[in-house]
Design a protein around this motif. Structure first.
Motif: not given
Lengths: 117, 248
Positions: B239-240, B151-152, B106, B155, B244, B148, B232-233, B236-237
């Motif tokens: 997580y995916s 956001v996590p 992270h 998700l 995921k 923001c 947040s970005l 997301y990165q």
């Protein structure tokens, strides 16, 4: 059937990552028990991966991003398959190559005679 | 030879008593136990003998040598309640490894936003946010930062709801999976920082009767918005990229 003694288990622990990576490079995906069976099959029972050694190695490689996992429903239960990531593919090649070099150097030190075959 | 429900129940209870508390690890070990025992039974072993062999290797994982203490009593020193060996130790190590690697990855992602060439984009976003801060009323900025920060949560929410539903329908033994549990830790960091921001602002108003000067508020809001956008970005990165979990 030759049962691995404590010394051999110690040697095995040191190269377990390379063994797992090589097997996964040869097979698209494998689950934990399948890996133990495959090692036993290839070595005709000479090497036995213990579950207590295999799963920590698999989990460590997964945490490092070398392996990724996918689930499949088999016989009504979830089975976790491991496969190499892109970076894992490169790491597999270098790990196996390093181990091979190590074994070569070890042979020089121990002055092992090659078997006649 | 398939195992009977009683035998499956015994294996399940041993895993839970051994300390397993995550659904994904439970399923993995259960599958292994079943396959290993069925193979041994196919070679003529009884269930009890086969189970004993398979179970012994997991239970003895990193079992320490027992210590003869001063009073002549064999003693196992515990580590403040943390599992010292066995399935619990295996789980604890897996959890620790995963948390460590998630945290490291992270921060790698976050740092990459301040390296060339992504730095250019980051600076442009910062400049745009700063200009935008003059135009947007203060209360809307708090909502932007709040969105923001959450956001996590958004998700992870579908997976958390599905896992809880399956648990209450008794299709899962545990609500938590290890992967979701470890990445949830990163989500709570974001919420904690947001809570800290709100508390510092309120405390400065109450204790010091200090209202942030308009210029300072714009700067602080723009910086916080940039930070939360980046966080947040990056979440997301992260997580995916590796964690995921497919909805099933």
């Amino acid at each position: 059937m030759y049962i691995c003694d404590m010394q051999q288990q110690t040697y095995l622990k040191g190269c377990l990552s390379a063994i797992v990576l090589q097997l996964l490079q040869d097979n698209s995906r494998m689950y934990g028990y399948e890996i133990t069976q495959r090692v036993r099959e290839i070595t005709a029972g000479e090497l036995q991966l213990t579950e207590g050694a295999l799963y920590p190695t698999l989990h460590k490689l997964e945490a490092e991003g070398v392996l990724t996992t996918e689930n499949a429903l088999v016989d009504g239960r979830n089975r976790k398959y491991y496969k190499l990531t892109e970076s894992g593919q490169q790491q597999a090649q270098s790990a196996v190559s390093e181990l091979a070099d190590f074994v070569t150097n070890l042979q020089k030190i121990l002055n092992l005679k090659p078997s006649l075959s | 030879m398939s195992l009977t429900p009683t035998q499956l129940d015994l294996i399940s209870k041993e895993l839970i008593q051994g300390g397993i508390k995550y659904q994904d690890l439970y399923e993995e070990l259960l599958d292994h136990y079943i396959l290993a025992i069925e193979d041994r039974q196919a070679q003529g072993q009884t269930f009890e003998s086969a189970f004993g062999e398979v179970h012994a290797d997991f239970v003895n994982y990193k079992r320490p040598a027992r210590v003869w203490d001063h009073y002549g009593v064999w003693k196992d020193y515990t580590n403040g309640g943390a599992p010292e060996f066995g399935i619990g130790k295996l789980q604890a190590e897996y959890e620790e490894n995963l948390k460590g690697e998630i945290s490291k990855r992270h921060w790698q992602i976050m740092k990459s936003y301040f390296r060339w060439p992504t730095l250019v984009t980051t600076l442009l976003v910062g400049l745009f946010t700063f200009q935008f801060a003059y135009l947007v009323p203060k209360q809307y900025f708090v909502w932007i930062i709040f969105t923001c920060a959450f956001v996590p949560v958004l998700l992870l929410l579908p997976q958390l709801i599905l896992d809880s539903r399956l648990y209450f329908l008794k299709k899962r033994k545990f609500v938590n999976s290890l992967k979701i549990s470890t990445i949830t830790g990163r989500m709570f960091l974001s919420l904690s920082l947001f809570s800290l921001f709100i508390n510092i602002t309120n405390m400065s108003n109450i204790l010091f009767e200090y209202n942030l000067h308009k210029q300072n508020f714009v700067t602080v809001s723009a910086c916080l918005t940039c930070f939360y956008l980046a966080y947040s970005l990056s979440f997301y990165q992260l997580y995916s990229e590796r964690f995921k979990v497919s909805l099933r």
